[in-house]
Design an enzyme around this catalytic site. Sequence first.
Site, PDB file in Angstrom:
ATOM      1  N   TYR A  14     -44.512   8.211  67.261  1.00  0.00           N
ATOM      2  CA  TYR A  14     -44.947   9.536  67.461  1.00  0.00           C
ATOM      3  C   TYR A  14     -44.255  10.390  66.443  1.00  0.00           C
ATOM      4  O   TYR A  14     -44.554  11.478  66.342  1.00  0.00           O
ATOM      5  CB  TYR A  14     -44.953  10.004  68.755  1.00  0.00           C
ATOM      6  CG  TYR A  14     -45.852   9.217  69.550  1.00  0.00           C
ATOM      7  CD1 TYR A  14     -47.189   9.078  69.597  1.00  0.00           C
ATOM      8  CD2 TYR A  14     -45.177   8.553  70.666  1.00  0.00           C
ATOM      9  CE1 TYR A  14     -47.922   8.547  70.480  1.00  0.00           C
ATOM     10  CE2 TYR A  14     -45.812   7.670  71.504  1.00  0.00           C
ATOM     11  CZ  TYR A  14     -47.354   7.742  71.450  1.00  0.00           C
ATOM     12  OH  TYR A  14     -48.004   6.909  72.366  1.00  0.00           O
ATOM     13  N   HIS A  19     -48.665  16.522  67.281  1.00  0.00           N
ATOM     14  CA  HIS A  19     -48.097  16.760  68.646  1.00  0.00           C
ATOM     15  C   HIS A  19     -46.368  16.918  68.718  1.00  0.00           C
ATOM     16  O   HIS A  19     -45.993  17.519  69.677  1.00  0.00           O
ATOM     17  CB  HIS A  19     -48.496  15.467  69.642  1.00  0.00           C
ATOM     18  CG  HIS A  19     -49.091  15.926  70.696  1.00  0.00           C
ATOM     19  ND1 HIS A  19     -49.733  17.320  70.835  1.00  0.00           N
ATOM     20  CD2 HIS A  19     -49.362  15.227  71.981  1.00  0.00           C
ATOM     21  CE1 HIS A  19     -50.214  17.124  72.072  1.00  0.00           C
ATOM     22  NE2 HIS A  19     -50.056  16.340  72.878  1.00  0.00           N
ATOM     23  N   ASN A  66     -47.306  15.121  78.117  1.00  0.00           N
ATOM     24  CA  ASN A  66     -47.815  15.635  79.336  1.00  0.00           C
ATOM     25  C   ASN A  66     -47.110  15.828  80.807  1.00  0.00           C
ATOM     26  O   ASN A  66     -47.556  16.351  81.579  1.00  0.00           O
ATOM     27  CB  ASN A  66     -49.228  14.644  79.758  1.00  0.00           C
ATOM     28  CG  ASN A  66     -50.323  14.815  78.591  1.00  0.00           C
ATOM     29  OD1 ASN A  66     -50.100  15.581  77.498  1.00  0.00           O
ATOM     30  ND2 ASN A  66     -51.149  13.993  78.561  1.00  0.00           N
ATOM     31  N   ASP A  91     -47.298  22.557  69.476  1.00  0.00           N
ATOM     32  CA  ASP A  91     -48.546  22.444  68.623  1.00  0.00           C
ATOM     33  C   ASP A  91     -49.635  23.376  68.997  1.00  0.00           C
ATOM     34  O   ASP A  91     -49.787  23.379  70.243  1.00  0.00           O
ATOM     35  CB  ASP A  91     -49.108  21.005  68.312  1.00  0.00           C
ATOM     36  CG  ASP A  91     -49.099  20.375  69.690  1.00  0.00           C
ATOM     37  OD1 ASP A  91     -48.541  20.086  70.495  1.00  0.00           O
ATOM     38  OD2 ASP A  91     -50.506  19.716  69.666  1.00  0.00           O
ATOM     39  N   ASN A 112     -51.998  20.121  77.538  1.00  0.00           N
ATOM     40  CA  ASN A 112     -51.329  19.738  78.694  1.00  0.00           C
ATOM     41  C   ASN A 112     -49.927  19.577  79.059  1.00  0.00           C
ATOM     42  O   ASN A 112     -49.495  19.597  80.110  1.00  0.00           O
ATOM     43  CB  ASN A 112     -51.921  18.166  78.763  1.00  0.00           C
ATOM     44  CG  ASN A 112     -53.457  17.856  79.051  1.00  0.00           C
ATOM     45  OD1 ASN A 112     -54.195  18.802  79.427  1.00  0.00           O
ATOM     46  ND2 ASN A 112     -53.735  16.940  78.423  1.00  0.00           N
TER      47      ASN A 112
END
Length: 190
Positions: A14, A19, A66, A91, A112
Amino acid sequence: MYLIAGLGNPTKEYEKTRHNVGFDTIDVLADKLGISVTEKKHKALCGKGMIGFEKVLLLKPQTFMNLSGESIRDAADFYKIDPEQIIVIYDDISLAVGQLRVRGKGSAGGHNGIKNIIAHLGTQEFPRVKVGVGAKPDRMDLADYVLSRFSQTDRGVMEDAFKDAADAVEMIILDGTAAAMNRYNGKKPV
């Protein structure tokens, strides 16, 4: 003491995605302040330092986006930090690439990670620095979009945005949220 949490997802997979702009901003801030964000505590990578005369805890939750509230709540409880002294960097797809928006409080706006933080803290009353990642293209899944990487051109814009976001965090602590809002809200990315 202030808790400064940059949101993102752990693991190499990631890195540098839309994100993870919160993690990227924490890295810039840590480098600027000479803080090592490597201690594993509170379900996060963290590091302590100073901004002006204020102690700060830089936090990169390792719970995945999340569930960010779990880490932030754990650190806030441990250090007895009030929500008004928790600054969250994340973000925002409703802002142009590299645009910032500083807020003193507010709803999750569909994010979220922020929903989870609000649930764990029991309040929306915490400052935040939203970093624009651009609108999702039509016919593209939102999850796929926020987990995608920037173009080379946009990445350059984002590098400047991370510096501005780090400066905005410092301004919130030193001069107040209103001053940071006046300085950074509406400023167009270069």
